[in-house]
Design a protein around this motif. Structure first.
Motif, PDB file in Angstrom:
ATOM      1  N   ILE A  38      -3.390   1.757   6.446  1.00  0.00           N
ATOM      2  CA  ILE A  38      -4.300   0.940   5.640  1.00  0.00           C
ATOM      3  C   ILE A  38      -4.192  -0.525   6.059  1.00  0.00           C
ATOM      4  N   SER A  39      -2.939  -0.987   6.197  1.00  0.00           N
ATOM      5  CA  SER A  39      -2.721  -2.388   6.528  1.00  0.00           C
ATOM      6  C   SER A  39      -3.297  -2.731   7.898  1.00  0.00           C
ATOM      7  N   SER A  99       0.622   6.103   5.605  1.00  0.00           N
ATOM      8  CA  SER A  99      -0.705   5.685   5.139  1.00  0.00           C
ATOM      9  C   SER A  99      -0.718   4.194   4.833  1.00  0.00           C
ATOM     10  N   ALA A 151      -5.852   1.577  -0.831  1.00  0.00           N
ATOM     11  CA  ALA A 151      -6.755   0.850   0.063  1.00  0.00           C
ATOM     12  C   ALA A 151      -7.698  -0.034  -0.745  1.00  0.00           C
ATOM     13  N   TYR A 166      -4.692   8.258  -1.597  1.00  0.00           N
ATOM     14  CA  TYR A 166      -4.824   7.455  -0.379  1.00  0.00           C
ATOM     15  C   TYR A 166      -5.841   6.334  -0.581  1.00  0.00           C
ATOM     16  N   ALA A 205       0.839  -1.203   0.000  1.00  0.00           N
ATOM     17  CA  ALA A 205       0.000   0.000   0.000  1.00  0.00           C
ATOM     18  C   ALA A 205       0.872   1.250   0.000  1.00  0.00           C
TER      19      ALA A 205
END
Lengths: 143, 511
Positions: free
Chosen positions: A120-121, A116, B398, B394, A99
């Protein structure tokens, strides 16, 4: 030109498909329509559809420039590496790296991309594994 | 009136705490998915399917969750259309034409409220249409034998390719690719393996969920990488004002809304048209009917109400053939079909007889979800506006990672992850070449059933292929199929350039 190449690829694919179909073993039971017939039809359709772009190509699609191409190749490499390493290093670490790298290439400054990526992870791990109970890849450290 | 009593039973299924919560969650997620540019209903639902599946939700709740997402996305698409002039998803494209000018005039709040009401009206009446039309269609479908089903599947491919693409040959190629993928694996009827090349992972075939998520969601990430830095939400006019529409404005738009609801619903029911066509037709017709003073395109409220009522009505209409015949009417309903198949439920007439609780519970949930959506989308719209400010840089990582999680969750095999990346690359290249993706998806979904019905039909007649045209019903379906394939070549010259010019064709999310 792109369309012509596409058409040729379709023809080759159709040829390969029909050839492989012709090598399908027939079962012991004699049936009017065996396992080969339908693939023959579909292969023919693919070949016919592939002929048209060779004869009447559309205008050139808007391919990415060198930079865009490299970006995409890099992203594909990241994702393949992700699939390759996932079960060796565990979900959280692999995902954080993947990511972060994707975010970085999409234009996030490196440090923020790293943060980030970790968020996210960990976020996915908490929501999907801890709360919803989905099974994720377990690495040597169990996460 | 049998439909009404079934519907009442449906409400008892839908009104459990769990199902209400799932509907609420689905509506919320759906609105966000619709609002975010680059995440449309089909790839949003595609990402969520493996998750709903691996979470082990039973059929009805899973379907309620995902159709709520689907309806929600139709509502959400308008938000970024109006505020940013970027359609949140393809059906919301037409809403930019008058929505954004309204926002520039300082009427963003009015535009959002009005489009919310229009969405509600479109979806509400379309759901009623579903209640009455689906059982009718079911009673026709009960007459279908294998030959008719084979013709019906062909019809679906012909029309789906027709409207969605600019090039019929490419649509045919796309369908052939999808059906070809579906033939990989052990052939259930003869018990021999086909196209597996000895690879163990291919014996059970390629899971269509991998194809869907790869083609839609992963390829989207590649497109974003290519266009990085362009089209990001920038200094947009985010001032909302009060989010209400004056009564006079609503009244002035009632005609537009009701016309568009009918048109949108019909566009949705036709196999292959879907919500984008619904909003497009609604807007064009409305413009022709009521643009006396040439105010359309300059912020006319009717130009906001018409496409929004149209695309929401089409979303409901597209569920009719999906549920009653098992043949989806649009890209997103194809994805919903994948959900049902993954749960081992085959839609079609038998679904109404064997699992009425699933069908009617779902329809009841749609009514409930619609009311939730109205409530969410007018008072709470500013919440969603804030979500829009999350930059894609961002968001897209995801999305990619969640896609991987979902696919890995199904099988726990990394082979599937490689396949997923492969489908992502293929989807990117096909989009670039302007080859529609929906026929590919439909092929992987329906290919197996299509082949089975063909073989059954010919087997029953003992090898006589003419049985495929053996009944008037089958002949009629074939005629429609041919018409559906040819008509866009003629009509399309008028319709499609306009749609295509205004979309970034390659990035377009098929519904």
């Amino acid at each position: 030109m792109s369309d012509r190449i596409f058409g040729v690829v379709c023809l080759l694919l159709a040829g390969f498909y029909i050839y492989s179909a012709s090598t399908i073993e027939l079962g012991f039971i004699e049936t009017p329509v065996g396992p080969r017939a339908f693939p023959y039809i579909i292969g023919t359709l693919l070949a016919l559809g592939g002929l048209y772009p060779i004869l009447v190509p559309d205008e050139r699609p808007d391919w990415p420039d060198m930079r865009g191409m490299i970006e995409i190749v890099f992203a594909v490499a990241v994702l393949i590496a992700y699939a390759f390493l996932l079960e060796d290093v565990g979900f959280v670490i692999a995902t954080a790296f993947a990511a972060a790298l994707l975010g970085w290439r999409l234009g996030t400054p490196p440090l923020r991309a790293a943060v980030s990526g970790v968020l996210i992870s960990v976020g996915i791990y908490v929501i999907f594994h801890l709360i919803l109970g989905l099974s994720l890849a377990r690495g040597p450290w169990g996460f | 009136m049998e439909a009404l009593s079934s519907l009442a039973d449906g409400f008892t299924v839908a009104l459990t705490l769990q199902n209400l919560f799932l509907a609420l969650l689905g509506c919320f997620l759906g609105t966000i998915i619709g609002a975010l540019p680059g995440l449309g209903p089909s790839n949003g639902v595609a990402i969520l399917i493996p998750l709903a599946f691996t979470l082990g939700l039973p059929a009805t709740p899973a379907l309620i969750l995902l159709t709520s997402v689907y309806y929600g996305a139709m509502y959400g698409g308008r938000i970024s259309s109006i505020l940013l002039n970027i359609p949140g998803d393809e059906p919301a494209l037409m809403t930019t034409l008058d929505g954004y000018p309204m926002a520039k005039k300082g009427q963003a709040g009015e535009a959002l409220a009005l489009s919310g009401i229009a969405s509600f009206i479109g979806a509400f009446f379309a759901t009623w249409g579903l209640v009455f039309l689906a059982p009718l269609l079911v009673s026709v479908a009960l007459l279908f034998g294998p030959a008719e089903y084979f013709a019906l599947f062909t019809l679906a491919f012909c029309t789906l390719g027709g409207v969605a693409s600019r090039n019929q040959a490419k649509a045919a190629v796309a369908a052939a690719l999808g059906i070809g993928i579906s033939t990989i694996g052990v052939d259930a009827m003869a018990g021999v393996d086909r196209f597996t090349f000895g690879n163990v992972h291919l014996f059970s075939g390629i899971d269509f969920l991998i194809a869907i998520v790869g083609l839609f969601a992963i390829s989207e990430v590649f497109l974003f990488l290519e266009h990085r830095g362009q089209g990001e939400a920038s200094n947009a006019n985010m001032k909302l004002g009060r989010v209400t529409a004056p009564l006079s404005m609503i009244k002035a738009c009632l005609g537009a809304m009701s016309r568009s609801t009918v048109l949108g619903f019909l566009a949705g029911v036709l196999p292959g048209a879907g919500a984008s066509l619904g909003s497009f037709i609604s807007y064009s017709i409305e413009k022709r009917v009521s643009d006396g003073q040439k105010t359309f395109g300059k912020g006319d409220p009717r130009g906001v109400a018409a496409p929004e009522a149209g695309n929401n009505a089409a979303a409901g209409g597209a569920l009719v053939p999906m549920l009653a015949l098992g043949v989806p009417g649009s890209g997103t309903t194809a994805v919903l079909l994948a959900m049902l198949l993954a749960l081992n439920i085959t839609p079609g007439p038998l679904l109404f007889q064997q699992n009425p609780d699933v069908v009617w519970g779902l329809i009841a949930a749609l009514f409930i979800g619609n009311i939730m959506l109205l409530a969410m989308n007018i008072p709470l719209v500013s919440l969603f506006v804030r979500v829009l400010l999350i930059p894609p840089r961002y968001l897209m990582p995801a999305v990619a990672m969640i896609s991987f999680v979902g696919i890995y969750g199904i099988s726990g095999s990394t082979f599937d992850l490689y396949l997923l990346v492969g489908f992502g690359v293929a989807g990117y290249i096909l989009r670039k070449l302007d080859v529609p993706l929906v026929p590919v998806i439909l092929g992987t979904l329906l290919g197996g059933e299509m082949e089975k019905s063909l073989r059954r039909a010919v087997q029953i007649s003992d090898g006589d292929w003419s049985v495929l045209l053996g009944s008037p019903l089958a002949v009629g379906l074939w005629a429609f199929a041919i018409l559906g394939f040819i008509a866009p070549l003629i009509v399309g010259r008028y319709l499609r350039p306009k749609i295509a010019d205004s979309t970034a064709a390659e990035g377009a999310d098929p519904d």
